[in-house]
Design an enzyme around this catalytic site. Sequence first.
Site, PDB file in Angstrom:
ATOM      1  N   GLU A  87      33.941 -15.457  27.639  1.00 22.62           N
ATOM      2  CA  GLU A  87      32.516 -15.844  27.938  1.00 22.62           C
ATOM      3  C   GLU A  87      31.542 -14.779  27.875  1.00 22.62           C
ATOM      4  O   GLU A  87      31.842 -13.366  27.763  1.00 22.62           O
ATOM      5  CB  GLU A  87      32.423 -16.276  29.740  1.00 22.62           C
ATOM      6  CG  GLU A  87      33.429 -17.330  29.854  1.00 22.62           C
ATOM      7  CD  GLU A  87      33.131 -17.935  31.227  1.00 22.62           C
ATOM      8  OE1 GLU A  87      33.599 -19.264  31.350  1.00 22.62           O
ATOM      9  OE2 GLU A  87      32.689 -17.534  32.078  1.00 22.62           O
ATOM     10  N   CYS A 101      25.004 -10.053  28.252  1.00 23.11           N
ATOM     11  CA  CYS A 101      26.134  -9.844  28.926  1.00 23.11           C
ATOM     12  C   CYS A 101      27.217  -9.695  28.392  1.00 23.11           C
ATOM     13  O   CYS A 101      27.676 -10.908  28.272  1.00 23.11           O
ATOM     14  CB  CYS A 101      25.866 -10.183  30.292  1.00 23.11           C
ATOM     15  SG  CYS A 101      27.309  -9.795  31.442  1.00 23.11           S
ATOM     16  N   CYS A 108      41.005  -9.429  32.316  1.00 24.75           N
ATOM     17  CA  CYS A 108      40.700  -8.005  32.908  1.00 24.75           C
ATOM     18  C   CYS A 108      41.913  -7.557  33.611  1.00 24.75           C
ATOM     19  O   CYS A 108      42.632  -8.263  34.498  1.00 24.75           O
ATOM     20  CB  CYS A 108      39.450  -7.811  33.706  1.00 24.75           C
ATOM     21  SG  CYS A 108      39.185  -5.924  33.989  1.00 24.75           S
ATOM     22  N   CYS A 112      40.058  -5.993  40.512  1.00 25.23           N
ATOM     23  CA  CYS A 112      39.312  -5.752  41.716  1.00 25.23           C
ATOM     24  C   CYS A 112      39.333  -6.910  42.602  1.00 25.23           C
ATOM     25  O   CYS A 112      39.068  -8.126  41.979  1.00 25.23           O
ATOM     26  CB  CYS A 112      37.807  -5.537  41.125  1.00 25.23           C
ATOM     27  SG  CYS A 112      37.701  -3.902  40.176  1.00 25.23           S
ATOM     28  N   CYS A 115      36.760  -9.870  42.262  1.00 26.64           N
ATOM     29  CA  CYS A 115      36.113 -10.256  40.946  1.00 26.64           C
ATOM     30  C   CYS A 115      36.759 -11.417  40.504  1.00 26.64           C
ATOM     31  O   CYS A 115      38.144 -11.283  40.239  1.00 26.64           O
ATOM     32  CB  CYS A 115      36.170  -9.090  39.916  1.00 26.64           C
ATOM     33  SG  CYS A 115      35.673  -9.634  38.285  1.00 26.64           S
ATOM     34  N   GLY A 161      36.266  -7.864  31.026  1.00 26.88           N
ATOM     35  CA  GLY A 161      36.898  -6.708  30.903  1.00 26.88           C
ATOM     36  C   GLY A 161      36.548  -5.555  31.157  1.00 26.88           C
ATOM     37  O   GLY A 161      35.278  -5.196  31.880  1.00 26.88           O
ATOM     38  N   GLU A 162      37.335  -4.550  31.032  1.00 29.10           N
ATOM     39  CA  GLU A 162      37.030  -3.165  31.347  1.00 29.10           C
ATOM     40  C   GLU A 162      36.694  -2.278  30.094  1.00 29.10           C
ATOM     41  O   GLU A 162      37.570  -2.001  29.103  1.00 29.10           O
ATOM     42  CB  GLU A 162      38.006  -2.329  32.230  1.00 29.10           C
ATOM     43  CG  GLU A 162      38.041  -0.898  32.285  1.00 29.10           C
ATOM     44  CD  GLU A 162      36.483  -0.445  32.665  1.00 29.10           C
ATOM     45  OE1 GLU A 162      36.082  -0.979  33.804  1.00 29.10           O
ATOM     46  OE2 GLU A 162      36.076   0.490  32.264  1.00 29.10           O
ATOM     47  N   CYS A 339      27.410 -11.930  38.091  1.00 28.19           N
ATOM     48  CA  CYS A 339      28.692 -10.819  38.020  1.00 28.19           C
ATOM     49  C   CYS A 339      29.726 -11.378  38.834  1.00 28.19           C
ATOM     50  O   CYS A 339      29.584 -11.789  39.796  1.00 28.19           O
ATOM     51  CB  CYS A 339      27.809  -9.633  38.580  1.00 28.19           C
ATOM     52  SG  CYS A 339      26.397  -8.852  37.946  1.00 28.19           S
TER      53      CYS A 339
HETATM   54  N1  SAH Z   1      34.873  -3.884  34.254  1.00 27.67           N
HETATM   55  C1  SAH Z   1      33.442  -3.265  34.348  1.00 27.67           C
HETATM   56  C2  SAH Z   1      32.497  -4.412  34.306  1.00 27.67           C
HETATM   57  C3  SAH Z   1      32.604  -5.493  35.633  1.00 27.67           C
HETATM   58  S1  SAH Z   1      31.270  -6.725  35.830  1.00 27.67           S
HETATM   59  C4  SAH Z   1      33.109  -2.658  35.714  1.00 27.67           C
HETATM   60  O1  SAH Z   1      34.079  -2.675  36.572  1.00 27.67           O
HETATM   61  O2  SAH Z   1      31.997  -2.132  35.915  1.00 27.67           O
HETATM   62  C5  SAH Z   1      29.847  -5.919  36.407  1.00 27.67           C
HETATM   63  C6  SAH Z   1      29.691  -5.592  37.784  1.00 27.67           C
HETATM   64  O3  SAH Z   1      29.924  -6.726  38.501  1.00 27.67           O
HETATM   65  C7  SAH Z   1      30.956  -4.724  38.559  1.00 27.67           C
HETATM   66  O4  SAH Z   1      30.087  -3.640  39.143  1.00 27.67           O
HETATM   67  C8  SAH Z   1      31.596  -5.187  39.340  1.00 27.67           C
HETATM   68  O5  SAH Z   1      32.475  -4.588  40.185  1.00 27.67           O
HETATM   69  C9  SAH Z   1      30.672  -6.474  39.885  1.00 27.67           C
HETATM   70  N2  SAH Z   1      31.455  -7.674  40.313  1.00 27.67           N
HETATM   71  C10 SAH Z   1      32.502  -8.064  40.179  1.00 27.67           C
HETATM   72  N3  SAH Z   1      32.667  -9.056  40.861  1.00 27.67           N
HETATM   73  C11 SAH Z   1      31.736  -9.442  41.529  1.00 27.67           C
HETATM   74  C12 SAH Z   1      31.297 -10.407  42.403  1.00 27.67           C
HETATM   75  N4  SAH Z   1      31.939 -11.435  42.532  1.00 27.67           N
HETATM   76  N5  SAH Z   1      29.999 -10.286  42.979  1.00 27.67           N
HETATM   77  C13 SAH Z   1      28.981  -9.326  42.542  1.00 27.67           C
HETATM   78  N6  SAH Z   1      29.311  -8.423  41.367  1.00 27.67           N
HETATM   79  C14 SAH Z   1      30.473  -8.447  41.251  1.00 27.67           C
END
Ligand code: SAH
Length: 368
Positions: A87, A101, A108, A112, A115, A161-162, A339
């Site tokens: 996406e 974005c 990923c 976390c 997420c 992804g990371e 996010c």
């Molecule tokens: N892998 C990268 C990009 C992740 S997306 C990273 O970890 O930074 C961007 C942000 O959204 C990250 O800070 C991630 O932790 C956060 N995120 C993930 N799930 C979320 C959620 N359900 N609500 C709000 N932010 C979230």
Amino acid sequence: MSPQTRESLFRALFPDEPAYRWKQVEQALFTPNAKGWEDVKTLPKAMRETLIDAMPWITCRAERMYRSHSDDTFKAVLIAADGKRFESVLMLNKRGQWTICVSSQIGCAMKCTFCATGAMGFKRSLTSDEIMDQYRFWQAHLRTQPSLATRISNVVFMGMGEPMTNYDNVKKAIHTWLEYTDIGPTRITVSTVGVIMQMEKLLTDDDWPPVRVAVSLHSANQQRREEIVPTTVPEFLKKLADWSHRYAKLKGNQRHHITYEYTLITGVNDTLELAHELGRYIRKTAASKINLIPYNPVAGKTFSRSSDQRIDAFKQILRDYGLDVTQRKTMGDDIAAACGQLITETPAETEAKDRGRIVLDMGRTDHA
Ligand code: SAH
């Protein structure tokens, strides 16, 4: 195995061409209004014909496209050449231009706990072409929407992804954008969960572009962070603080600054005590910017978003520590584009969820 890159395919197709040809081809990919190789008149006719047959103009196509009710966010479900889906999101920014974005991987591996992408697991890394083409995809989409602003001014690596675990391809895509588009390095943000090993590599990499880095902190308490960000290494906070000082020293000009991201989840990391711990921690690092992200709901998870009052109180505490605090505007949550909500759904899930979402189909708008 990752799909072949455009450059290696080009070299295999035209082994005897001079080096500048590939640059011409790369540049052609960003020609405004070009819809395919046939429109690229800078290349010899025979080459164009070979390319039409052998090299897709773009590495992904949209299977579905969603538009938020507020009209300021689009989400595309893209299909790669190997049939895998990922996406990408387009959001209107404060300046009335667009931020994309982008995803750097399909799924990923970081897991976390809050997420959605983490929950789907890791499928594969995207190639540099697939990353870079998300810009081209959105640019082409905007050209079909005459009522919308056309300029993409910012890119954030906050999709699936990371990015630090797909370092070379992310770097290559960024260099390509910097070379062929009008996006400047300060308008590109790479967001990382905090993969210290790769972050160390960045410090001594002279070829790393002067983009912004965002580190997903989510807690300044080592134990709490380990609970919600399972890839947290022992002594992560100490290592991150140390890294930040070396980053500021080695890459310490205006362009290179760090932002911490902090997703606020009720009862998990939003207590006032943790706000103080965070304030104290950040002051020990070389950065002072923190972006608070209200938690976006993810199916199957019991977490909930902190209340507005709690977010405000949390913010105030951090400001009292002298920090530069911003709050991320929630965008696209009605189309699961916010996010942490990006996930590749099964067709049945998509069908169920599409009730009530605005689905765009070949330029047509269906209020489903
Ligand atoms: N892998 C990268 C990009 C992740 S997306 C990273 O970890 O930074 C961007 C942000 O959204 C990250 O800070 C991630 O932790 C956060 N995120 C993930 N799930 C979320 C959620 N359900 N609500 C709000 N932010 C979230």
